[in-house]
Scaffold this motif. Structure first.
Motif, mmCIF file in Angstrom:
data_model
loop_
_atom_site.group_PDB
_atom_site.id
_atom_site.type_symbol
_atom_site.label_atom_id
_atom_site.label_comp_id
_atom_site.label_asym_id
_atom_site.label_seq_id
_atom_site.Cartn_x
_atom_site.Cartn_y
_atom_site.Cartn_z
ATOM 1 N N ILE A 69 -1.450 -8.275 -4.430
ATOM 2 C CA ILE A 69 -0.694 -8.414 -3.174
ATOM 3 C C ILE A 69 0.396 -9.477 -3.326
ATOM 4 N N LYS A 70 0.052 -10.577 -3.965
ATOM 5 C CA LYS A 70 1.038 -11.655 -4.162
ATOM 6 C C LYS A 70 2.189 -11.192 -5.064
ATOM 7 N N ARG A 71 1.865 -10.361 -6.069
ATOM 8 C CA ARG A 71 2.928 -9.853 -6.959
ATOM 9 C C ARG A 71 3.799 -8.822 -6.258
ATOM 10 N N TYR A 72 3.156 -7.991 -5.435
ATOM 11 C CA TYR A 72 3.880 -6.897 -4.775
ATOM 12 C C TYR A 72 4.883 -7.431 -3.758
ATOM 13 N N LYS A 73 4.475 -8.415 -2.981
ATOM 14 C CA LYS A 73 5.343 -9.058 -1.991
ATOM 15 C C LYS A 73 5.957 -8.031 -1.022
ATOM 16 N N MET A 74 5.212 -7.750 0.028
ATOM 17 C CA MET A 74 5.670 -6.822 1.062
ATOM 18 C C MET A 74 7.059 -7.219 1.583
ATOM 19 N N ASP A 75 7.866 -6.215 1.878
ATOM 20 C CA ASP A 75 9.219 -6.459 2.384
ATOM 21 C C ASP A 75 9.187 -7.121 3.755
ATOM 22 N N TYR A 76 10.270 -7.796 4.072
ATOM 23 C CA TYR A 76 10.447 -8.320 5.428
ATOM 24 C C TYR A 76 10.971 -7.180 6.294
ATOM 25 N N ILE A 77 10.235 -6.841 7.337
ATOM 26 C CA ILE A 77 10.540 -5.674 8.157
ATOM 27 C C ILE A 77 11.076 -6.126 9.508
ATOM 28 N N ALA A 78 12.196 -5.551 9.917
ATOM 29 C CA ALA A 78 12.777 -5.892 11.214
ATOM 30 C C ALA A 78 12.431 -4.856 12.275
ATOM 31 N N THR A 79 12.356 -3.568 11.879
ATOM 32 C CA THR A 79 12.105 -2.503 12.857
ATOM 33 C C THR A 79 10.995 -1.592 12.365
ATOM 34 N N TYR A 80 10.372 -0.912 13.333
ATOM 35 C CA TYR A 80 9.292 0.025 13.017
ATOM 36 C C TYR A 80 9.783 1.154 12.117
ATOM 37 N N GLY A 81 10.997 1.634 12.385
ATOM 38 C CA GLY A 81 11.525 2.764 11.625
ATOM 39 C C GLY A 81 11.625 2.505 10.139
ATOM 40 N N GLU A 82 11.849 1.255 9.754
ATOM 41 C CA GLU A 82 11.956 0.925 8.340
ATOM 42 C C GLU A 82 10.635 1.140 7.598
ATOM 43 N N MET A 83 9.528 1.038 8.320
ATOM 44 C CA MET A 83 8.221 1.075 7.661
ATOM 45 C C MET A 83 7.820 2.477 7.249
ATOM 46 N N TYR A 84 8.335 3.485 7.949
ATOM 47 C CA TYR A 84 7.800 4.830 7.766
ATOM 48 C C TYR A 84 8.872 5.843 7.389
ATOM 49 N N LYS A 85 9.786 5.439 6.540
ATOM 50 C CA LYS A 85 10.785 6.382 6.057
ATOM 51 C C LYS A 85 10.075 7.496 5.301
ATOM 52 N N GLY A 86 10.381 8.732 5.663
ATOM 53 C CA GLY A 86 9.757 9.863 4.989
ATOM 54 C C GLY A 86 8.460 10.319 5.616
ATOM 55 N N SER A 87 7.919 9.561 6.572
ATOM 56 C CA SER A 87 6.691 9.973 7.231
ATOM 57 C C SER A 87 6.983 11.126 8.183
ATOM 58 N N MET A 127 1.656 -13.432 7.223
ATOM 59 C CA MET A 127 2.613 -13.348 8.323
ATOM 60 C C MET A 127 3.369 -12.026 8.303
ATOM 61 N N LYS A 128 3.697 -11.555 7.109
ATOM 62 C CA LYS A 128 4.373 -10.252 7.006
ATOM 63 C C LYS A 128 3.510 -9.142 7.602
ATOM 64 N N ARG A 129 2.207 -9.219 7.349
ATOM 65 C CA ARG A 129 1.322 -8.155 7.829
ATOM 66 C C ARG A 129 1.093 -8.242 9.330
ATOM 67 N N PHE A 130 1.064 -9.434 9.867
ATOM 68 C CA PHE A 130 1.019 -9.545 11.333
ATOM 69 C C PHE A 130 2.237 -8.848 11.940
ATOM 70 N N GLU A 131 3.418 -9.071 11.369
ATOM 71 C CA GLU A 131 4.645 -8.432 11.861
ATOM 72 C C GLU A 131 4.558 -6.913 11.721
ATOM 73 N N PHE A 132 4.107 -6.465 10.572
ATOM 74 C CA PHE A 132 4.003 -5.033 10.287
ATOM 75 C C PHE A 132 3.141 -4.340 11.344
ATOM 76 N N ILE A 133 1.947 -4.885 11.592
ATOM 77 C CA ILE A 133 1.008 -4.237 12.514
ATOM 78 C C ILE A 133 1.489 -4.361 13.951
ATOM 79 N N GLU A 134 2.059 -5.507 14.299
ATOM 80 C CA GLU A 134 2.574 -5.676 15.665
ATOM 81 C C GLU A 134 3.642 -4.640 15.967
ATOM 82 N N LYS A 135 4.524 -4.396 15.031
ATOM 83 C CA LYS A 135 5.571 -3.395 15.249
ATOM 84 C C LYS A 135 4.981 -1.986 15.273
ATOM 85 N N SER A 136 3.931 -1.754 14.484
ATOM 86 C CA SER A 136 3.264 -0.444 14.524
ATOM 87 C C SER A 136 2.677 -0.186 15.897
ATOM 88 N N ILE A 137 2.058 -1.202 16.483
ATOM 89 C CA ILE A 137 1.389 -1.046 17.775
ATOM 90 C C ILE A 137 2.400 -0.935 18.910
#
Length: 778
Positions: A123-141, A183-193
């Motif tokens: 997880i530390k190597r992968y380093k999740m992106d900084y996400i501003a909007t929900y749409g960025e998370m699910y491109k192609g979904s 913190m990135k994952r808190f943002e990710f899930i908050e935007k998902s919800i």
């Protein structure tokens, strides 16, 4: 001379010192090797100086991401948060309750430690992106469920990272890189919800609300309890608003669920417990007594519904499903961690016998007794829950079940939150205890019998799927009485291979039943009457034998329906369970004229749904269609009056049974070859078969025969000794004579072990209605 001796003494003293130093270095080096992985990752638990800088870095990156998307207001709020944090001199770690964190073995001696290190380092190597909007998370979904799945996985990761970050013994305690990923994952899930409509009342998302919020709320509760200074004001406001919206949705819709699905609380048990931890954490975070009461209400029902040996009904008065049982045990562990409620811990302790009785050597779970649409035959959930039970009870057999799966390389090793929980619950002081063997026992979890003799085991399920007095705790139990479900089988058996591979299931008897194809539907099982209900069960067990007799009505599948389709059909089964085989009589009789496409008798077998599978087919032995083998399971049909026997692929019931299952299907001779034309199965008509099932390393019985006399059915099995099961299908008692035999009579208390009484001279025995006796003659 004296000076020489003095010198030698000094020399010896010097030598001794050298030897002591060498020994010390050897011991130290071995300790170093033992702890090397631990020391490589260890950080100072009291060092919080880097955390303020890490949070500022994260907030600036998040601010930039929002600015690039013209989200000016959100970017400005991050700016405000950064300014407020700069005014805080020290990041303070708060004192936590004793029950919040138990000591954990963060060394290579812990079988979960290496996976824990590997997963977090990845997880530390992968380093999740900084996400501003929900749409960025699910491109192609293509649909929202893609987002739900990603958010669920992310919430599990979030829990693991938070636990690793704040546990005082963890090698990642106060790790700034881990903090940023949290913190990135808190943002990710908050935007998902908030933006992704994860909160939904549509299937399957309505169950997932609890699953997602359970981990999400618990992770936030841990962070807010230990490091409140790290939760910036605007961030804190958004996350807590998100948690509140989830709880408001659950409370506002619980009455609607009660009318439609009687849920949450009291039906889908693993979903219920996820809502319980969701509510408990939310109540603690927000200081909201209504949310705590919501959680406590659900927990009180979960406690009431637990069966005596630790199982939980999946729905209504159904049996447990092991796939979901592990989730309940895991949630009870979290509930205790969040609330400190010792009754949650005690509930786990009461589950000590569940895995002991339901798991075979090699970690093969028995699924014949699961709800008819949940015959999963999968190794999912075979590690974390027994590890938790072992942790709280000190039980070596539960510890062995978990460890064996790790040693064999189970396909479903713990990940994310479950990995953190397994690591925390590993106790190195518990000695491994082997599986119990060579027994027949009563199991309260199925209100029936279990037997295990080496690699052969069997089960007789006598639980009547009904709304019972114990379910009166459920608020809907009167209005939903019609939703009680039936079962497709009263019997199950399996043989395993040596545990040299994961999931060493060789062959399993999935079900034995009779039924009618009364309607052509897609899927086909919706038009089949194969479920039992309104059962009258009788059973007995002794040291080396057991028996089950049951009368019941037959009905069609009622999944999602309020009213059971009535069929005018009655089923009857009698099973003699011996330590080397099971022998049964299975019949179907018309209590009224019935229109049908086919009347069938089914013996279904399989080799598992997932895991390390070894495919098999039913093989016909000899020239007739009455002797079969399926892997190491042998099936002999001694009598049947259907007319035709065919080998068919099994039809899955609502995903519950895989196409990997195969049926020996006996078909009424009146059915058309293509089963496309209906005919009348007249009142009083009866189809039956007598079957013997045993592992191939045993010889078939010398004789198996069924007779009828004075309204009684007499099933005789000659297998070294002569065993006779005499069962009375009528409501009135009937007397029989027993001579020169040991006789076993059904007790008024089903869980009483019967020793049997020897009668040398002719003695009259009264067999009650819907009951039986078993005699044993040398």
């Amino acid at each position: 001379m004296s000076s020489m001796m003095s010198f030698l003494g000094k020399k010896n003293s010097f030598t001794n010192i050298i030897l002591i130093l060498v020994v010390f270095l050897l011991i130290s080096s071995s300790v170093f090797v033992y702890r090397v992985t631990f020391l490589q990752h260890r950080l100072r638990t009291d060092d919080t100086s880097q955390l303020k800088e890490a949070i500022i870095t994260w907030a600036n990156k998040q601010k930039d991401a929002c600015s690039s998307k013209d989200l000016v207001e959100i970017a400005d709020r991050f700016g405000e948060d950064i300014s407020s944090l700069k005014n805080i001199t020290n990041i303070t770690r708060k004192k936590i309750p004793n029950y919040f964190f138990q000591d954990a073995e963060f060394t290579d001696h812990n079988p979960y430690f290496k996976s824990f290190i590997n997963e977090i380092d990845a997880i530390k190597r992968y380093k999740m992106d900084y996400i501003a909007t929900y749409g960025e998370m699910y491109k192609g979904s293509k649909n929202i469920s893609d987002g739900v799945s990603k958010a669920l996985n992310c919430s599990s990761e979030l829990y693991m990272l938070v636990w690793a970050f704040i546990h005082p013994q963890s090698p990642y305690c106060n790790d700034p890189e881990v903090l940023i990923e949290i913190m990135k994952r808190f943002e990710f899930i908050e935007k998902s919800i908030v933006n992704g409509s994860v909160i939904s009342d549509t299937e399957p998302l309505l169950f997932h609300n609890g699953f997602l919020f359970g981990y999400f709320n618990t992770a936030y509760y841990m962070m807010n309890t230990v490091f409140p200074d790290l939760l910036l004001p605007n961030f804190k406001e958004r996350i807590e608003a998100c948690i509140d919206s989830g709880m408001r949705y659950a409370l506002d819709n619980s009455s609607k669920f009660s009318k439609q699905n009687s849920w949450p609380f009291g039906v889908v048990s693993n979903a219920d417990t996820s809502y319980e931890i969701m509510g408990a954490a939310a109540g603690m975070i927000l200081g909201n007594p209504e949310y705590l009461a919501f959680a406590q209400k659900g927990f009180s029902i979960t406690k009431e519904l637990m069966y005596k040996y630790g199982a939980f009904p999946y729905m209504y008065s159904e049996n447990d499903t092991m796939t979901y049982h592990h989730a309940i045990i895991k949630d009870m562990h979290l509930y205790f961690m969040i609330t400190g409620d010792k009754s949650a811990r005690d509930l786990i302790k009461k589950s000590i016998k569940y895995y002991q009785m339901s798991v075979e050597p090699g970690g093969v779970a028995e699924y014949s007794t699961a709800p008819y649409w949940k015959h999963y035959w999968t190794p999912v959930g075979m590690i974390v829950a027994p590890e938790i039970v072992a942790y709280y009870t000190g039980d070596g057999m539960n510890r062995s079940i978990a460890q064996e799966q790790m040693d064999l390389g189970c396909q479903y090793l713990p990940e994310g939150a479950e990995l953190a929980i397994a690591l925390q619950c590993f106790r190195p002081d518990i000695k491994l205890v082997p599986y119990k063997d060579n027994y027949i026992k009563y199991d309260y979890n199925v209100e029936g019998i279990r037997g295990r003799y080496g690699n052969f085991s069997f089960v007789a399920d006598a639980r009547n799927r009904r709304i019972s007095d114990t379910l009166a705790v459920l608020p809907y139990h009167e209005t939903n009485r019609g939703q009680t479900l039936g079962k497709t089988t009263h019997i199950g058996a399996l043989v395993t291979d040596k545990p040299t591979r994961p999931w060493p299931l060789n062959a399993a008897l999935y079900k034995v039943c009779t039924g009618s194809i009364y309607k052509k539907t897609d899927p086909s099982w919706l038009g089949e009457a194969f479920l039992s209900y309104n059962e009258n069960d009788a059973l007995l067990y002794s040291d080396d034998l057991a028996g089950l007799f049951t009368n019941y009505s037959l009905t069609g599948a009622d999944y999602g329906q309020r009213v059971k389709p009535q069929t005018g059909l009655q089923g009857r089964q009698a099973w003699l369970l011996l330590k080397d085989r099971i022998v049964g009589y299975v019949s179907i009789e018309a209590t009224d004229d019935v229109m049908t496409y086919a009347i069938e008798g089914i013996i279904s077998m399989g080799y598992g749904r997932s895991g390390n599978l070894v495919p098999k087919n039913i093989k016909v032995q000899g020239t007739g269609m009455n002797q079969f083998t399926y892997g190491n399971l042998a099936v002999n049909i001694h009598e049947q009056n259907y007319g035709k026997i065919a080998i068919k692929q099994n039809t899955p019931v609502n995903r519950g049974e895989s196409f990997l299952a195969t049926d020996i299907c006996m078909i009424d001779e009146n059915a058309a070859a293509d089963e496309k034309n209906q005919y009348t199965f007249y009142k009083g008509s009866r189809k039956y078969f007598v079957v013997e099932i045993y592992p191939v390393w045993n010889q078939p019985a010398d004789r198996v025969v069924l007779n009828q006399k004075n309204g009684l059915y007499i099933l005789t099995v000659l297998n070294g000794k002569e065993y006779t099961m005499v069962f009375n299908p009528s409501a009135e008692p009937v007397e029989v004579q027993v001579t020169n035999s040991k006789c076993f009579e059904v007790s008024n208390i089903p869980d009483n072990k019967i020793s049997g009484k020897y009668y040398k001279h002719s003695t009259n025995i009264n067999i009650k209605g819907n009951s039986f006796i078993i005699t044993e003659k040398e």
